[in-house]
Design an enzyme around this catalytic site. Structure first.
Site, short mmCIF file in Angstrom:
data_model
loop_
_atom_site.label_atom_id
_atom_site.label_comp_id
_atom_site.label_asym_id
_atom_site.label_seq_id
_atom_site.Cartn_x
_atom_site.Cartn_y
_atom_site.Cartn_z
N HIS A 196 0.86 -1.18 0.00
CA HIS A 196 0.00 0.00 0.00
C HIS A 196 0.90 1.23 0.00
CE1 HIS A 196 -3.66 2.35 0.87
NE2 HIS A 196 -2.82 3.15 1.52
N CYS A 197 0.78 2.05 -1.03
CA CYS A 197 1.65 3.21 -1.19
C CYS A 197 0.87 4.48 -0.87
CB CYS A 197 2.20 3.28 -2.62
SG CYS A 197 3.34 4.64 -2.88
N PRO A 198 1.17 5.15 0.24
CA PRO A 198 0.45 6.40 0.55
C PRO A 198 0.82 7.54 -0.40
CG PRO A 198 2.19 6.01 2.15
CD PRO A 198 2.14 4.80 1.29
N GLY A 201 -1.65 7.20 -2.98
CA GLY A 201 -3.01 7.17 -2.43
C GLY A 201 -3.80 5.95 -2.84
#
Length: 476
Positions: A196-198, A201
């Site tokens: 999961h890459c913030p 997003g």
């Protein structure tokens, strides 16, 4: 009173005619029912995601870091094109702003494609599928009564000679496919989950990994490109006016150089790491967990690798893009009424499959003994010339004192013709009032053999009442 000659209060009064006509029948509600607008699936999506443009854009709920990424790219590139490119195109070559523009648009396109797409979310099991899977797990664990189930719930499959365990997801109620994992931030199971890459997003999975890799790779080139030509701009100005004066003349170049200097290391390092993952056909999740590490055993190897770096890269970047499995823009199909066939003497009207199953398990909806012509005593008649149709639940049942009127011979025996009773005196409507459902008062029925014969209209009303009662029982 004339229209113009009334008193003041009477002029303010308004009268409206009350309509006595009602379109609704007595059995229906007097209020008009509003037409229900069908909802799309993204409106009731169980995961923690945000949707825009009527479900076309799908993102994670935490998008603050994504906006920071957009601001950094837009501000740095904008300052470069506004303050550095005019000087560089004049002193060196006009190809510099052209190449910078191509890199900028490629970076923005791959970023938005990664952020706004479905990463490969797996649909959750329906209640029926979850119940069936629970039943299979109970049988496999030898606990058919629904008692204690030994955790963890796993299945083993063999992929290219390597045993791979499939874990059960308690949230999605499914056995996750190989390389899939449940994202705790988005609350979804993602196929070929990478991480999961913030910064983008969104989750990075099977459907957007290639765009994520092209984004970080092109961003690395853009950052190095801007940093190199900003330094070139400062050096050329310092040769003319001095280093300090060059910094004072172009303060935007100083800001761009600082941002690019601190970000280039992480971006280039991330690009190199994912290049290694693609060449070995691994995911970030598998590499961190050491799923295919030799430390777990000598016979442990990556079953998804093709054994060739070029083939692994082509499979990850050039393979066909799988379609989305959640159909987020599709409409939710309501329970459409279906006419179920008669089973064990039961006729279900307007019942869905789940209601039929509930009716089979409810004692109130079980079949009742059918009534045939042999069970109806007829006065002066032992049998009918034609067979009588079986009456099942949901159809009106005539009283036992009423004969079945399905054959012409029965009608001639019960209702005599006018010529056969010319000498008899008939009752008037005032003397023998007939309720709705009897034959019209003009029909010649003998007083000695007066019968209550149901008309077709009364049978239809009784049939509607029984159907509505059955539907109410089914919806309880």
């Amino acid at each position: 009173m004339t229209p113009g000659g009334g008193s003041g209060p009477m002029k303010d009064c308004e009268y409206s005619q009350i309509s006595t006509h009602s379109s609704s029948s007595p059995m229906e509600s007097p209020h008009k029912k509003k037409k229900s607008v069908p909802k799309r699936k993204w409106e009731v999506f169980p995961g923690r995601n945000k949707f825009f443009c009527n479900g076309r854009i799908m993102m994670a709920r935490q998008t603050g870091v994504f906006y920071l990424t957009l601001v950094l790219i837009l501000v740095t590139s904008g300052l470069f094109f506004a303050f550095d490119c005019p000087y560089l195109s004049e002193k060196i070559t006009p190809a510099i702003p052209a190449i910078g523009g191509i890199l900028f648009f490629f970076v923005m396109g791959t970023l938005l494609r990664t952020s706004f797409s479905d990463p490969g979310v797996l649909p959750r099991a329906t209640p029926d599928e979850a119940a069936d899977l629970e039943r299979q797990i109970d049988i496999a664990n030898g606990c058919s009564s629904g008692g204690y189930r030994p955790p963890p719930r796993t299945k083993e499959v063999i992929i290219n000679g390597q045993t791979v365990k499939l874990k059960y997801c308690f949230t999605c109620k499914i056995f996750r496919p190989p390389r899939a994992s449940h994202c705790s931030l988005c609350d979804n199971c993602v196929e070929r989950f990478d991480h999961h890459c913030p910064w983008v997003g969104n989750c990075v999975g099977k459907r957007n990994y290639r765009f994520f890799y092209m984004f970080i790779l092109s961003l690395s080139f853009l950052t190095v490109f801007i940093f190199a030509f900003v330094i070139t701009h400062v050096i050329l100005r310092s040769q003319q006016t001095g280093f300090l004066n060059a910094l004072k003349d172009s303060p935007a170049s100083v800001l761009e150089a600082v941002v690019c200097f601190f970000s280039v290391w992480s971006i280039v390092g991330l690009s190199g790491f994912h290049t290694y993952l693609i060449s070995s056909n691994q995911t970030t999740n598998e590499d961190i967990k050491g799923s295919w590490s030799n430390k777990r055993g000598k016979e442990n190897y990556n079953p998804y690798s093709y054994g060739n770096i070029f083939t692994n890269c082509c499979a990850a970047l050039c393979g066909p893009l799988s379609p989305s499995l959640i159909d987020r823009r599709g409409f939710i199909q309501p329970d459409t009424p279906q006419l179920a066939g008669p089973s064990n003497g039961i006729t279900m009207y307007g019942a869905t499959q789940s209601q039929s199953n509930m009716a089979a398990a409810t004692p109130l909806l079980q079949s009742e003994p059918s009534i045939t012509s042999e069970e109806l005593p007829l006065p002066g008649k032992t049998s009918l010339s034609g067979p009588c149709a079986t009456l099942t639940l949901g159809q009106p049942t005539p009283p036992s004192s009423m004969p079945n009127l399905t054959s012409d011979s029965g009608l001639t025996d019960i209702i005599p013709l006018k010529e056969e009773h010319e000498g008899h005196q008939f009752l008037t409507p005032e003397e023998a009032p007939s309720p709705p459902g009897m034959l019209p008062s003009g029909s010649p029925i003998a007083h000695s053999r007066t019968m209550h014969v149901l008309s077709l209209a009364s049978q239809d009303s009784l049939h509607e009442d029984s159907v509505r009662g059955l539907v109410k029982l089914s919806s309880v």
